[in-house]
Write a protein that holds these residues in place. Structure first.
Motif, mmCIF file in Angstrom:
data_model
loop_
_atom_site.group_PDB
_atom_site.id
_atom_site.type_symbol
_atom_site.label_atom_id
_atom_site.label_comp_id
_atom_site.label_asym_id
_atom_site.label_seq_id
_atom_site.Cartn_x
_atom_site.Cartn_y
_atom_site.Cartn_z
ATOM 1 N N THR A 52 19.454 8.158 -4.511
ATOM 2 C CA THR A 52 20.802 7.611 -4.536
ATOM 3 C C THR A 52 21.095 7.014 -3.168
ATOM 4 O O THR A 52 20.366 7.271 -2.205
ATOM 5 C CB THR A 52 21.848 8.692 -4.897
ATOM 6 O OG1 THR A 52 23.122 8.062 -5.108
ATOM 7 C CG2 THR A 52 21.992 9.741 -3.815
ATOM 8 N N ARG A 60 26.467 2.721 -5.468
ATOM 9 C CA ARG A 60 25.426 3.622 -5.975
ATOM 10 C C ARG A 60 25.539 5.029 -5.395
ATOM 11 O O ARG A 60 24.787 5.907 -5.795
ATOM 12 C CB ARG A 60 24.023 3.081 -5.647
ATOM 13 C CG ARG A 60 23.694 1.748 -6.226
ATOM 14 C CD ARG A 60 23.635 1.623 -7.732
ATOM 15 N NE ARG A 60 23.165 2.754 -8.475
ATOM 16 C CZ ARG A 60 23.466 2.978 -9.756
ATOM 17 N NH1 ARG A 60 24.226 2.137 -10.403
ATOM 18 N NH2 ARG A 60 23.001 4.015 -10.371
ATOM 19 N N LYS A 63 25.164 8.244 -7.468
ATOM 20 C CA LYS A 63 24.627 7.867 -8.772
ATOM 21 C C LYS A 63 23.137 7.595 -8.626
ATOM 22 O O LYS A 63 22.701 7.030 -7.625
ATOM 23 C CB LYS A 63 25.311 6.595 -9.295
ATOM 24 C CG LYS A 63 26.792 6.734 -9.502
ATOM 25 C CD LYS A 63 27.376 5.405 -9.925
ATOM 26 C CE LYS A 63 28.895 5.470 -9.986
ATOM 27 N NZ LYS A 63 29.473 4.133 -10.195
ATOM 28 N N PHE A 65 19.542 5.826 -8.814
ATOM 29 C CA PHE A 65 19.079 4.445 -8.885
ATOM 30 C C PHE A 65 18.512 4.188 -10.274
ATOM 31 O O PHE A 65 17.937 5.079 -10.893
ATOM 32 C CB PHE A 65 18.002 4.176 -7.828
ATOM 33 C CG PHE A 65 18.539 4.197 -6.417
ATOM 34 C CD1 PHE A 65 19.608 3.394 -6.038
ATOM 35 C CD2 PHE A 65 17.955 5.005 -5.457
ATOM 36 C CE1 PHE A 65 20.091 3.404 -4.743
ATOM 37 C CE2 PHE A 65 18.429 5.018 -4.158
ATOM 38 C CZ PHE A 65 19.505 4.218 -3.791
ATOM 39 N N GLN A 69 15.703 -0.574 -9.489
ATOM 40 C CA GLN A 69 15.910 -0.185 -8.096
ATOM 41 C C GLN A 69 14.799 0.748 -7.618
ATOM 42 O O GLN A 69 14.317 0.613 -6.488
ATOM 43 C CB GLN A 69 17.280 0.484 -7.935
ATOM 44 C CG GLN A 69 18.431 -0.492 -8.103
ATOM 45 C CD GLN A 69 19.765 0.215 -8.223
ATOM 46 O OE1 GLN A 69 19.909 1.191 -8.969
ATOM 47 N NE2 GLN A 69 20.753 -0.275 -7.493
#
Length: 135
Positions: A52, A60, A63, A65, A69
């Protein structure tokens, strides 16, 4: 959720326990190989990636990735390790690695390229809040 800074901190603690001297430990605000550690036998150059964002102002933050990502982060880490391999310092045996959060998303991508990583002798350090495993 582990940020890149958390991965680096957990990894350096693990390496210190294994009798490595930490010569470099960077944060996400600094440029260069994230961790350089040395013992009597080898020097480790390790690039780290989190799961994250480490920036509270980021969308982000907190949260996980997404798959694209994660691929991008692993690609950046591989580029950093390839640069070290291409310009190996003389002297002590040089080893390179990537430190990643031990998540399903990260493992899925690494499994696809694991044979190549092994051929190139790139270590994977799987990091959790409680442990580090080396592959």
């Amino acid at each position: 959720m582990l940020t890149e800074n958390d991965i680096i901190e957990n990894l350096t603690d693990f390496l210190i326990e294994k009798d490595y001297k930490i010569e470099q430990s960077l944060t996400t605000n600094q440029q260069g190989i994230d961790v350089i550690a040395k013992n009597n036998f080898e020097t480790l150059y390790i690039e780290a990636k989190g799961e994250t964002s480490s920036k509270p102002s980021s969308n982000r933050f907190g949260k996980p990735f997404n798959g694209n990502q994660i691929k991008s982060h692993i690609s950046v880490a591989l580029l950093a390790t390839m640069k070290v391999i291409s310009n190996k310092p003389s002297g002590n045996l040089t080893k390179v690695g990537i430190a990643l959060p031990d998540t399903i998303g990260q493992r899925k991508i690494i499994e696809e390229i694991l044979p190549a990583l092994k051929m190139l002798d790139i270590r994977i350090y799987w990091v959790t809040t409680k442990s580090v495993k080396i592959e």
